[in-house]
Design a protein around this motif. Structure first.
Motif, PDB file in Angstrom:
ATOM      1  N   UNK A 142       0.835  -1.212   0.000  1.00  0.00           N
ATOM      2  CA  UNK A 142       0.000   0.000   0.000  1.00  0.00           C
ATOM      3  C   UNK A 142       0.863   1.253   0.000  1.00  0.00           C
ATOM      4  N   UNK A 143       1.958   1.215   0.735  1.00  0.00           N
ATOM      5  CA  UNK A 143       2.867   2.364   0.780  1.00  0.00           C
ATOM      6  C   UNK A 143       3.499   2.610  -0.583  1.00  0.00           C
ATOM      7  N   UNK A 144       3.907   1.561  -1.265  1.00  0.00           N
ATOM      8  CA  UNK A 144       4.526   1.715  -2.575  1.00  0.00           C
ATOM      9  C   UNK A 144       3.534   2.255  -3.592  1.00  0.00           C
ATOM     10  N   UNK A 145       2.276   1.831  -3.506  1.00  0.00           N
ATOM     11  CA  UNK A 145       1.270   2.356  -4.422  1.00  0.00           C
ATOM     12  C   UNK A 145       1.055   3.850  -4.219  1.00  0.00           C
ATOM     13  N   UNK A 146       1.049   4.286  -2.970  1.00  0.00           N
ATOM     14  CA  UNK A 146       0.868   5.714  -2.701  1.00  0.00           C
ATOM     15  C   UNK A 146       2.074   6.523  -3.154  1.00  0.00           C
ATOM     16  N   UNK A 147       3.276   5.939  -3.010  1.00  0.00           N
ATOM     17  CA  UNK A 147       4.482   6.653  -3.431  1.00  0.00           C
ATOM     18  C   UNK A 147       4.542   6.772  -4.945  1.00  0.00           C
ATOM     19  N   UNK A 148       4.094   5.736  -5.650  1.00  0.00           N
ATOM     20  CA  UNK A 148       4.176   5.748  -7.111  1.00  0.00           C
ATOM     21  C   UNK A 148       3.255   6.782  -7.739  1.00  0.00           C
ATOM     22  N   UNK A 149       2.316   7.339  -6.990  1.00  0.00           N
ATOM     23  CA  UNK A 149       1.397   8.335  -7.518  1.00  0.00           C
ATOM     24  C   UNK A 149       1.954   9.747  -7.439  1.00  0.00           C
ATOM     25  N   UNK A 150       3.189   9.884  -6.962  1.00  0.00           N
ATOM     26  CA  UNK A 150       3.790  11.210  -6.892  1.00  0.00           C
ATOM     27  C   UNK A 150       4.206  11.669  -8.284  1.00  0.00           C
ATOM     28  N   UNK A 151       4.713  12.906  -8.318  1.00  0.00           N
ATOM     29  CA  UNK A 151       5.219  13.441  -9.574  1.00  0.00           C
ATOM     30  C   UNK A 151       6.332  12.548 -10.105  1.00  0.00           C
ATOM     31  N   UNK A 152       6.317  12.276 -11.407  1.00  0.00           N
ATOM     32  CA  UNK A 152       7.245  11.305 -11.997  1.00  0.00           C
ATOM     33  C   UNK A 152       8.705  11.734 -11.794  1.00  0.00           C
ATOM     34  N   UNK A 153       9.006  13.007 -11.951  1.00  0.00           N
ATOM     35  CA  UNK A 153      10.394  13.460 -11.792  1.00  0.00           C
ATOM     36  C   UNK A 153      10.839  13.337 -10.349  1.00  0.00           C
ATOM     37  N   UNK A 154       9.965  13.694  -9.404  1.00  0.00           N
ATOM     38  CA  UNK A 154      10.308  13.564  -7.990  1.00  0.00           C
ATOM     39  C   UNK A 154      10.439  12.098  -7.611  1.00  0.00           C
ATOM     40  N   UNK A 155       9.565  11.268  -8.192  1.00  0.00           N
ATOM     41  CA  UNK A 155       9.640   9.835  -7.891  1.00  0.00           C
ATOM     42  C   UNK A 155      10.944   9.249  -8.406  1.00  0.00           C
ATOM     43  N   UNK A 156      11.406   9.683  -9.569  1.00  0.00           N
ATOM     44  CA  UNK A 156      12.653   9.176 -10.117  1.00  0.00           C
ATOM     45  C   UNK A 156      13.837   9.552  -9.239  1.00  0.00           C
ATOM     46  N   UNK A 157      13.848  10.741  -8.698  1.00  0.00           N
ATOM     47  CA  UNK A 157      14.984  11.199  -7.907  1.00  0.00           C
ATOM     48  C   UNK A 157      14.964  10.604  -6.498  1.00  0.00           C
ATOM     49  N   UNK A 158      13.762  10.375  -5.963  1.00  0.00           N
ATOM     50  CA  UNK A 158      13.661   9.861  -4.602  1.00  0.00           C
ATOM     51  C   UNK A 158      13.729   8.340  -4.546  1.00  0.00           C
TER      52      UNK A 158
END
Length: 987
Positions: A142-158
């Protein structure tokens, strides 16, 4: 509730794992945490526990998302099939490909793979770290699903892109795996000190007094027994001491009929009987059975279901064979078992992807390495199918020309699970060795600082250790207490947290503990067929020749083989302790002494490592790195006869003080060489043709090989000491005062080796006396036969076997620069330079593709470095220097650094951009800038006419990033904190 009282005499040096009698009714216990007395009683259990040993942790780890400690047993998903409510507890961890313990550096040429010094750099290792925070598998999803919904560029860097990486929700450390939580009893951390008094209450004092007397007498006998006594009595040597099972030739001990056992003789069982007759009485042990066993042993024991059959009906290992009841209840993996299987797949895939990128599929397929037999078979058999115009098949269908039955597919799938289990143990070994090497390096550097006391305390807290004996390099973990830090004290620090992984490996190994022991130690089996060959039943299925699941111990990584055997011993003990209803009635209250058996296995592993190093040195010095076309039976027999005759002459002319340790050591090594070639003794047809010069050279090679083996023995013992302390806390508690925190320069390798032997409760004399055992000689001879003659007897195994006549003299972990036994490299380094980050020997390094040149040392002056590199690559506008191995690359936007990072560090790399005077770190295709190690007198990096010199503090930061496996985490952190992001694959 009922409790038991057992008194162990304070004079005992060894302490058995204490078990309670079989439960009278049910093994169920309450779902809440098991309370335990603070007085230190080991088996005090609450009402309803029914003799289940008390838990080590009074409070189970709580999920950092939902804040509960419930597991999948409390949320039943079997009826609904809803896996979203799966509450399997696990710990966040990070697994990454690594070459740190192998010295870094690029890939040697394909012709050098037969050289053991180059072979160790062929494949990457897998390093695993844990942050210690628990999370449910469903909460993590569930945590990973919520994280994957962030901005794509921010998700790539984080989060590192779509690589399955995430930050721990609690500490924000980089993670990509989940390690299952395995509950363990408090007896796991019992002290082995001589003055320890273990008391457990029981309502029947007379019975307990009798049991205590039996425990005392058994422990005293084991303490005085020799390795020969151990080999004659141990059930781990199933081929000799257990007539209830028979080895199937691959990876399974199959039970035999009772009438077959009665008719068998006192000698070794004859294993060439068709397996078909065995399968009439006992169904094959397949993948589903192993998963069912994992479902049982990985649960908290207070919620384990009772087995239908008694352990006496199932043999020595109750979980090894299926029962009618288990067949009815067997189902696919769930809960913690599903987490464990995913963990094994992730570890395996991390290594395979890194090897494929650094070697290429065309080179990797020539030798996938140990514990990857299914990949080897898939490549070899599909290659044959391609030449014959047949369809390419997946494994295991490719190994047979006919359709496999469902039973046979289950057996082969079980082989794959066992190989992945062994590969996971190898990763655990690699992680332990890497952490221990990092501790020794930091302690060695800490002794030269202005305030060593403060830095030492910080290191002790960071790694969870009590100290380091710098003279021998032994890392000592603190004595574990059940009343400190809420009973979590054994898991403190980076090395303490590895015990969570160790417990998972112990639980996973327990159902197949005897098979793992046979595979890794290679006890001889009396048979007229090769142990890795097929019997009549398998030949009837028209299957082809098979690749070995495990390399022979003299051709494999001995430290990993020994660690697998230790996991088998400790895993079986943990199962017997936490599941008393599964203990065979004939064993009563007494359980095998884990410390005693571990010491004997370590002694066997040490002998194997010594023989391996000496044979490798003799091969390289006398014959060279032999390839398959040069090897034949006549050449091999001539070499063996010459070695054996030289050994006999050296033994006769050994003029030394017979009471000295040096004499005993050399005599023991000579006895090991004689034991490995017993069939050639007295036959010197080829050795008579040697002249005096050749005989003198061969004598020098034997003496030098014995001296080289001494250093290898020191490295083996100090590494296995750390692994033993992680798997068995307080194993060296009685020797806790041995470590010294000051470096002594008056110690010789012999003295250091003697101190290490003392820690393991044996010495030079014990090793020499053990080599007089006929059983040990049989074991050693079987090792050499497996390692040297199998290709002569089975020449059709092209591409399926290990390198012929290949003994791994040098192996990981490599000796780092600055070690007291690696003084040659120290003398070669000039005073105006420092060692590279790789820090290991550079003798076998080759210039990599795309590299302009290579340097051996890092100059302290930036001007000297610029002049040296500018003279060899004057046309390069952007020159990059790999600080790990010294390769010089063209970094002008051609992805040369990215390619080299995969070859040098398994995807991790640290470079220095010469013209810009800035550091560059990268992992995969992502890169980030980092500080330059060269600064002026004001600490600035801009070249303004002031000379730039290497700053030791700045350089140590880079060294800590590399050796501490922090490259990936630092790359992610730097890319988040800066506005300028380097595009992928630029450098």
């Amino acid at each position: 509730g009922t409790t038991e009282l057992m008194e162990i005499d304070s004079s005992l040096d060894q302490v058995d794992i204490i078990l309670t009698p079989p439960p009278p009714s049910s093994p169920y216990t309450p779902k809440s945490g098991t309370p335990r007395s603070r007085s230190g009683s080991c088996c005090t259990t609450p009402r309803g526990s029914h003799n289940s040993c008390a838990r080590l942790l009074e409070q189970r780890p709580q999920c950092i998302i939902c804040g509960t400690d419930t597991d999948s047993m409390q949320v039943d998903t079997s009826s609904t099939g809803d896996t979203s409510k799966d509450k399997a507890l696990a710990f966040c961890g990070y697994a990454q490909a690594s070459t740190v313990a192998k010295g870094g550096g690029g890939v040697p040429s394909n012709t050098d793979f037969e050289d053991s010094q180059s072979y160790i750099q062929r494949h990457v290792g897998v390093h695993i770290t844990l942050c210690g925070h628990a999370i449910h598998s469903s909460c993590c999803e569930s945590y990973l699903k919520s994280v994957s919904q962030r901005d794509e560029r921010l998700f790539d860097r984080l989060e590192g892109g779509k690589r399955g990486e995430f930050h721990c929700p609690m500490c924000q450390r980089l993670s990509n795996i989940l390690i299952p939580f395995i509950d363990v009893g408090v007896d796991w951390v019992q002290s082995t000190e001589s003055d320890s008094n273990i008391r457990c209450k029981n309502e029947n004092d007379d019975m307990v007094s009798s049991d205590s007397a039996k425990l005392r007498s058994c422990s005293k006998k084991e303490r005085k027994s020799t390795l020969d006594d151990f080999l004659r009595a141990t059930k781990w040597w199933a081929g000799r001491n257990d007539k209830t099972v028979v080895w199937d030739g691959r990876c399974c001990l199959t039970p035999v009929k009772e009438e077959d056992t009665q008719e068998s003789s006192d000698h070794l069982p004859f294993l060439s009987s068709p397996t078909r007759s065995l399968r009439k009485s006992v169904r094959a042990f397949g993948k589903k059975d192993l998963i069912s066993a994992w479902n049982s042993v990985m649960r908290t024991p207070r919620r384990v279901r009772r087995r239908a059959q008694t352990p006496s009906e199932r043999g020595f290992n109750p979980l090894a064979f299926p029962t009618p009841e288990s067949d009815r209840k067997r189902k696919d993996s769930f809960g913690v078992t599903d987490v464990w299987r995913k963990l094994m797949d992730q570890i395996f895939d991390v290594a395979h992807r890194a090897d494929a990128k650094r070697l290429g599929e065309d080179v990797l397929c020539t030798s996938y390495g140990e514990f990857r037999h299914h990949l080897t078979e898939k490549y070899v058999f599909n290659k044959l199918n391609r030449t014959m115009g047949k369809e390419l098949l997946e494994w295991p269908m490719c190994i047979s020309s006919t359709t496999l039955t469902d039973t046979r597919r289950q057996e082969l799938s079980r082989e794959k699970l066992i190989s992945k289990l062994l590969f996971s143990i190898q990763s655990f070994t690699y992680s332990c060795c890497s952490e221990a090497a990092e501790v020794r390096r930091l302690f060695r550097n800490g002794t030269t600082q202005s305030d060593p006391d403060s830095s030492e305390k910080a290191l002790l807290s960071k790694f969870g250790i009590s100290g380091v004996e710098l003279s021998s390099g032994v890392v000592m973990l603190p004595e574990s207490h059940t009343s400190a830090d809420g009973d979590s004290q054994p898991f403190d620090g980076r090395m303490g947290k590895l015990r969570y992984l160790g417990l998972a490996l112990m639980a996973a190994t327990s159902p197949v503990c005897r098979e793992v022991m046979q595979l890794c130690i290679s006890f001889p089996l009396q048979s007229n067929v090769d142990p890795f060959d097929f019997d009549a039943h398998i030949r009837e299925t028209d299957e082809k020749e098979r690749a070995p699941i495990v390399y022979p111990i003299l051709c494999g990584h001995v430290l990993t083989h020994t660690t697998c055997a230790l996991c088998a011993i400790t895993g079986q003990a943990r199962t017997q302790s936490d599941f008393p209803e599964m203990i065979a009635e004939k064993s009563g209250l007494r359980v095998r002494n884990v410390i005693f058996e571990s010491q004997k296995i370590v002694q066997i592993g040490l002998i194997a490592r010594i023989i391996q190093v000496i044979l490798a040195h003799l091969r390289m010095a006398t014959v060279g790195s032999l390839s398959a076309p040069k090897c034949n039976s006549k050449v091999d027999r001539a070499w063996e006869e010459k070695i054996l005759s030289t050994v006999l002459e050296i033994e006769k002319e050994l003029n030394m003080d017979k009471s000295s340790d040096e004499y005993t050591w050399k005599l023991s090594c000579l006895m090991m060489l004689k034991a490995s070639m017993p069939g050639n003794e007295g036959q010197f047809e080829f050795s008579l043709a040697m002249n005096c010069s050749e005989r003198a050279d061969l004598t020098n090679h034997v003496i030098n090989g014995i001296e080289v083996a001494k250093g290898a023995a020191v490295e083996f013992l100090r590494d296995i000491s750390v692994i033993m302390q992680i798997l068995t806390p307080n194993v060296f508690s009685k020797n806790s005062t041995l470590h010294e925190t000051k470096m002594r320069s008056d110690l010789t390798p012999t003295v250091v080796l003697k101190s290490l032997l003392t820690i393991h409760d044996f010495d030079f004399d014990i090793i020499a006396n053990s080599l007089k055992s006929d059983l040990l000689i049989d074991v050693i001879a079987n090792w050499y036969i497996d390692a040297s003659r199998r290709k002569q007897e089975f020449p059709n195994r092209i591409g399926l076997d290990f390198p012929e006549f290949f003994f791994r003299g040098m192996d990981w972990p490599e000796t780092p620069f600055g070690d007291r036994f690696d003084l040659e490299s120290s003398r070669m380094m000039p005073s105006t330079a420092l060692p590279l980050l790789g820090g290991c020997k550079l003798a076998s390094r080759r210039l990599q593709e795309g590299s302009l040149c290579q340097i051996s040392w890092l100059p302290k002056s930036y001007t000297d470095l610029y002049a040296e590199l500018g003279s060899v690559c004057p046309d390069s506008d952007q020159t990059a220097l790999c600080l790990v191995c010294g390769q010089v690359l063209n970094a002008s936007g051609k992805s040369e650094c990215t390619k080299h990072a995969f070859k040098c560090g398994g995807g991790a790399g640290i470079f220095f951009l010469l013209q810009e005077c800035v550091g560059l770190i990268m992992h995969g295709v992502k890169a980030a800038y980092i500080h330059s190690p060269y600064v002026d007198s004001h600490g600035e990096t801009n070249f303004r006419g002031r000379p730039l010199n290497l700053d030791l503090d700045r350089y140590n930061i880079l060294l800590n990033i590399w050796s501490g496996h922090l490259t990936r985490e630092r790359v992610v952190a730097e890319r988040v904190s800066t506005r300028t992001v380097i595009i992928a694959n630029f450098y």
